[in-house]
Design a protein around this motif. Structure first.
Motif, mmCIF file in Angstrom:
data_model
loop_
_atom_site.group_PDB
_atom_site.id
_atom_site.type_symbol
_atom_site.label_atom_id
_atom_site.label_comp_id
_atom_site.label_asym_id
_atom_site.label_seq_id
_atom_site.Cartn_x
_atom_site.Cartn_y
_atom_site.Cartn_z
ATOM 1 N N PHE A 2 5.286 16.380 41.210
ATOM 2 C CA PHE A 2 6.298 15.608 42.064
ATOM 3 C C PHE A 2 6.101 16.196 43.437
ATOM 4 O O PHE A 2 6.107 17.289 43.673
ATOM 5 N N GLU A 3 6.032 15.006 44.297
ATOM 6 C CA GLU A 3 5.963 15.541 45.574
ATOM 7 C C GLU A 3 7.093 14.539 46.388
ATOM 8 O O GLU A 3 6.844 13.411 46.399
ATOM 9 N N ILE A 4 7.828 15.472 47.347
ATOM 10 C CA ILE A 4 8.843 14.455 47.975
ATOM 11 C C ILE A 4 8.002 13.669 49.384
ATOM 12 O O ILE A 4 7.506 14.566 49.919
ATOM 13 N N VAL A 525 2.270 22.945 59.167
ATOM 14 C CA VAL A 525 2.505 24.028 58.397
ATOM 15 C C VAL A 525 2.979 23.133 56.948
ATOM 16 O O VAL A 525 3.869 22.453 56.876
ATOM 17 N N PHE A 526 2.418 24.064 55.937
ATOM 18 C CA PHE A 526 2.687 23.078 54.551
ATOM 19 C C PHE A 526 3.419 24.132 53.686
ATOM 20 O O PHE A 526 3.800 25.315 54.161
ATOM 21 N N VAL A 556 8.522 20.748 64.765
ATOM 22 C CA VAL A 556 9.882 20.156 64.218
ATOM 23 C C VAL A 556 9.887 20.249 62.882
ATOM 24 O O VAL A 556 8.870 19.978 61.881
ATOM 25 N N ALA A 557 10.984 20.811 62.054
ATOM 26 C CA ALA A 557 11.093 20.940 60.762
ATOM 27 C C ALA A 557 11.152 19.650 60.033
ATOM 28 O O ALA A 557 11.548 18.802 60.540
ATOM 29 N N VAL A 558 10.262 19.445 59.058
ATOM 30 C CA VAL A 558 10.312 18.343 57.865
ATOM 31 C C VAL A 558 11.155 18.453 56.818
ATOM 32 O O VAL A 558 11.683 17.456 56.064
ATOM 33 N N MET A 559 11.243 19.616 56.471
ATOM 34 C CA MET A 559 12.247 19.940 55.166
ATOM 35 C C MET A 559 13.281 20.999 55.501
ATOM 36 O O MET A 559 13.547 21.443 56.761
ATOM 37 N N GLY A 570 3.685 19.430 50.314
ATOM 38 C CA GLY A 570 4.046 18.652 51.655
ATOM 39 C C GLY A 570 4.019 19.445 52.853
ATOM 40 O O GLY A 570 4.292 20.674 52.968
ATOM 41 N N VAL A 571 4.158 18.645 53.778
ATOM 42 C CA VAL A 571 4.420 19.405 55.143
ATOM 43 C C VAL A 571 5.894 19.906 55.235
ATOM 44 O O VAL A 571 6.739 19.143 55.095
#
Lengths: 579, 331
Positions: A2-4, A525-526, A556-559, A570-571
């Motif tokens: 699973f990948e968001i 960044v992963f 910028v934060a993605v998570m 994911g990034v």
């Protein structure tokens, strides 16, 4: 695996073995033939289909031994009243969850047992869904068997459910319910069939046609939901869909009470916020703006006179005609920089002029009638009271024109922008400001920027801006220290974007950091490379990337920080600059 | 499972002194088969101290303990009950002596009374049927009683699946205990076995499967098999679930299905007389077609003729068929 893919609060879209989530498992059995549009099949027997399958291995009384990638382990389906017998039934990928307390974190799919029974009690349902998510973390899949309809899927996804099945559609069809996004109607009560799905084009009303209509409607709503999540508008969809059933409204209201749990998953910035209902006043983005004011905000030092102003439909407020007129009146007073313009508005309560760009202040849209309801009045007055109690103003001027705001001197004989009101404002201010020394534009520009930086980064914002000069033309402003740019306020974003120089200042304070393993930054960044992350980070925040206190870059934060740490895919951070 | 035993016990009302120990529970006359012929049978329910297992905990579906005296009933009182009931005896060919427990349990019915009642009935009727849990069955006792009358022992196996016995019914014994008792009985006289349809936590489909599977095993020892769809009795665990909408009594379609399938598996006489059939507390369908189905089930029980089930249909059958396929997906 699973990948968001994209996130909108707890709701998200993802890929489970190349199938888009959220999605629906279609029961395939003797009576229910494989639905051709289905992407995932649910069955209690071997299937020949090439599609993704989740197979059910029955109960502990009569277990099956089907082999497949995803198999639901045999359980004893204890109902809610038998919670003392609860246990969890698991294999290496899937857990049937009865006892949330005792859950193991290392599975992929968590099956919420008793969902149809729970969902009848919004409080219990919300409690269970929240507890489950707290326990398993953001990056796991939750499957709620037996529940959902096209009018409730959006809400259920918003609560964090990723997978559903067709059982509730089958049962509704058997009861002759024609399902739509806005509820259900007995098929025989439909004088005209409003639907043009492939099943409805046949103009037949037997069970199979009705079932297929309900299938198509459900699938189409899932597409809708996934689009909304990608566009950051899931909340808006939810608020419109829940109008169709009181139980759904209760559920959202109850969920909003779990603010502390969900707030951390909501981005600090989105393109739009559409205020549609009473519930909108309590959405996390609104509540966060208010709490952040209370936690992080003090007025700029030089501001001595508080001027309460009405909001404008056009955003940012200062770009509206009304605000240009109001600003002109303030300017004409002769010492505008000691006047603190404070916009009084629903749903945010108050917006200091210097924060008018910060989400959602420049992004929200709300129906305006001039009438305010009791909840809004209470909230607005609470925010004004808080402001006055926690900041020392010498004078308060109320130029809102709102009858329910009773703080300060009223300068509005009629509409706030009438000739007479503007004149009165100008005169009142002129009389007051002349008692104060003139404050320069350059000085107030730094104070304003400092407030933005603190609102965005907390106390390290002071270090970021202190001793700088502000250049540029509002709303795009650069923060310069020793001829080097620290960061830039970008009007559209409403936030400060850091340079490496700025990042170093934050690195010293170890705030808004994402700590990575010892490697050279190439692209983004992963998540797999993230060792630690500041808990204050929210999606959309500017963050610094460090390894052992050495700055590696800014981005910028993605998570959410939690997801960065627990996810393997994911990034995590979109990198802007590297050292 | 200890917690399950406790939960069942806590739902019961063990209130002593509620009943007069001289008063039997009830009696009635009903149709029954003997050597393939339909005859009248006289049923007497005696009030004893109650089922030994129900006094400790009991089965999740059984509320017969509600009728028990809960304390020892003297031989004198018990015989008085029997004699009073026998006043209504009308020379029926069969007499069924039930106790809401085990007739063969000497704590309920003393050895003296067991023999006295069987001796009395041996002279008055062709066949006597009594019930017992397997624990109370032994060869010596069987031989003794079968000399006194033509006795048949009825044993409730309910399910041949040990997990169902333990986690769903709380039966208090395992399949092997039944088999031992069944073999003992079979050597001396005829055996009747009760099978439960759809005990709690099983889906409708599993309920059907469980009953058929149980017929397959019990059929080897039994001359008669009685299929008992769960009904909701007072102060039972299933009543607790049922009141919370967590349990639905079996569909009559399921009973029909079990009878049809079972007939292929055994030569035993199959019967089914659903207690509370056609009501919400008993096996029911949509409540519109129930009468029709119940009457077919009754016909079958007497005739063993499967054709009574031909052409039975109601719209609700579709819902039942859906249920069989999708209910299991719920967790």
């Amino acid at each position: 695996m699973f990948e968001i893919v994209s996130r909108d609060g707890i709701g998200r879209t993802g890929k489970l073995d190349n199938v888009n989530t959220p999605n629906i498992l279609f029961a395939a059995s003797e009576r229910f033939k494989e639905f051709k549009e289905a992407k995932i099949l649910l069955s209690s027997r071997e299937l020949k289909s090439e599609k993704m399958k989740i197979l059910d291995n029955g109960s502990r009384f009569y277990p099956r031994n089907l082999k497949n990638d995803f198999v639901i382990p045999p359980d004893i389906p204890y109902p809610l009243s038998c919670s003392e017998f609860f246990e969890n039934y698991e294999n290496d990928k899937i857990v049937v969850v009865q006892d949330i307390e005792k859950l193991d974190k290392n599975r992929e799919v968590y099956v919420l047992s008793n969902a149809p029974e729970l969902v009848k009690n919004p409080k219990e349902f919300v409690k269970n869904v929240v507890e489950l998510r707290k326990k398993i973390g953001y990056s796991k899949i939750v499957y709620a068997p037996g529940i959902g309809a096209p009018n409730s899927y959006a809400l259920l996804v918003y609560l964090g459910i990723d997978l559903f099945d067709s059982v509730s559609l089958i049962m509704n069809s058997r009861k002759k319910y024609f399902l739509t996004n806005d509820g259900k109607t007995f098929l025989e009560h439909l004088k005209e069939n409003p639907c043009r799905c492939p099943a409805c084009l046949d103009e037949k009303s037997d069970f199979v046609h009705l079932l297929h209509h309900n299938y198509y409607t459900a699938l189409s709503e899932f597409k809708n939901i996934r689009n909304r999540i990608k566009n950051g508008l899931l909340r808006e969809l939810v608020e419109s869909r829940i109008r169709t059933e009181p139980l759904l409204v209760s559920m959202l209201r109850l969920f909003d009470k779990h603010y502390d749990f969900q707030e951390k998953y909501f981005p600090v910035r989105k393109e739009k916020m559409i205020i549609l209902s009473k519930e909108s006043l309590l959405r996390p983005g609104v509540k966060r703006f208010q709490s952040r004011l209370k936690e992080r905000y003090l007025k700029p030092e030089s501001k001595k006179i508080l001027l309460l102003l009405p909001c404008s439909a056009k955003k940012p407020y200062s770009f509206s005609i009304s605000h240009q007129l109001l600003k002109k009146a303030v300017f004409k007073s002769g010492n505008q920089n000691i006047v603190h313009e404070m916009i009084v508005t629903s749903p945010l309560g108050i917006v200091p002029r210097e924060l008018e760009l910060f989400y959602p202040a420049q992004n929200y849209d709300i129906p305006v009638t001039g009438e305010w309801d009791a909840d809004e009045i209470k909230m607005v007055n609470e925010m004004i009271d808080w402001l006055i109690k926690n900041n020392k103003y010498d004078e308060i001027i109320n130029h809102t024109g709102y009858s329910f705001v009773d703080a300060g001197v009223n300068t509005c004989p009629d509409k706030p922008v009438s000739q007479e009101s503007l004149k009165k404002l100008e005169e009142t201010l002129s009389g007051l400001v002349k008692n104060y020394a003139h404050v320069k534009r350059e000085k107030i520009a730094v104070e304003n920027m400092l407030n933005r930086a603190v609102f965005q980064f907390g106390s390290p914002g002071v270090d970021l801006v202190k001793g700088s000069v502000i250049k540029g033309r509002y709303p795009d402003l650069r923060i310069i220290k020793n001829n080097k740019q620290i960061g830039m306020l970008i009007g559209d974003r409403g936030m400060i974007s850091l340079t490496i120089k700025g990042g170093k200042i934050l690195a010293d304070k170890r705030k808004y950091f994402v700590e990575i393993d010892d490697f050279k930054l190439k692209g983004d960044v992963f998540a797999v490379g993230v060792l630690d992350a500041d808990h204050d980070i929210r999606i959309g925040d500017d963050v610094i990337i460090i390894h052992k206190n050495v700055l590696k870059g800014v981005g910028v934060a993605v998570m959410s920080p939690e997801e960065m740490m627990e996810s393997k895919r994911g990034v995590a951070v979109k990198v802007r600059h590297k050292t | 499972m200890k917690q399950f035993e406790e939960k069942i016990r806590n739902l019961r009302e063990y209130q002593k002194g509620k009943y007069n120990p001289k008063q039997y529970v009830s009696s009635w006359s009903e149709k029954e088969l003997i050597d393939g012929k339909i005859v009248d049978a006289f049923v007497i329910i005696l009030r004893t101290r109650g089922c030994s297992w129900a006094l400790k905990s009991g089965c999740s579906v059984c509320g017969y303990i509600n009728d028990a005296a809960l304390e020892n009933v003297s031989d004198k009182d018990l015989f008085y009950q029997f004699s009073e009931a026998m006043k209504k005896f009308n020379a029926q060919k069969i007499v069924k002596i039930f106790t809401s427990g085990s007739f063969l349990d000497e704590n309920e019915v003393s050895k003296v009374m067991q023999e006295k009642i069987c001796g009395t009935l041996g002279k008055k009727t062709k066949k006597v049927i009594v019930e017992s849990r397997p624990d109370f069955v032994n060869e010596e006792k069987m031989k003794k009683l079968s000399h006194l009358c033509n006795i048949e022992i009825a044993v409730g196996l309910e399910s041949a699946n040990d997990n169902v016995l333990e986690y769903s019914i709380n039966k208090g014994f395992k399949l092997k205990d039944y088999i031992r008792a069944a073999k003992t009985v079979k050597n001396v006289c005829s055996l009747k076995t009760y099978i439960l349809l759809k005990p709690p936590f099983l889906t409708e489909k599993e309920g059907i499967k469980d009953a058929i599977n149980t017929v397959k095993i019990a059929g080897k020892y039994s001359s008669t098999i009685s299929l008992n769809p769960v009904n909701i009795q007072k102060n039972t665990f299933v009543e607790f679930l049922w009141k919370r909408n967590e349990y639905r009594t079996p569909w009559l379609w399921s009973a029909v299905e079990v009878l049809k399938e079972s007939k292929k598996l055994t030569d035993a006489h199959l019967m089914c007389s659903p207690t509370g059939g056609g009501t919400r507390r008993g096996a029911h369908n949509c409540l519109r077609c129930d009468k029709k189905i119940l009457s077919a089930v009754q016909d079958f029980s007497l005739t063993q003729n499967l054709s009574v089930f031909d052409n039975l249909y109601c719209e609700c059958k579709e819902e039942w068929l859906d249920m069989l396929e999708v209910e299991g997906f719920q967790c």
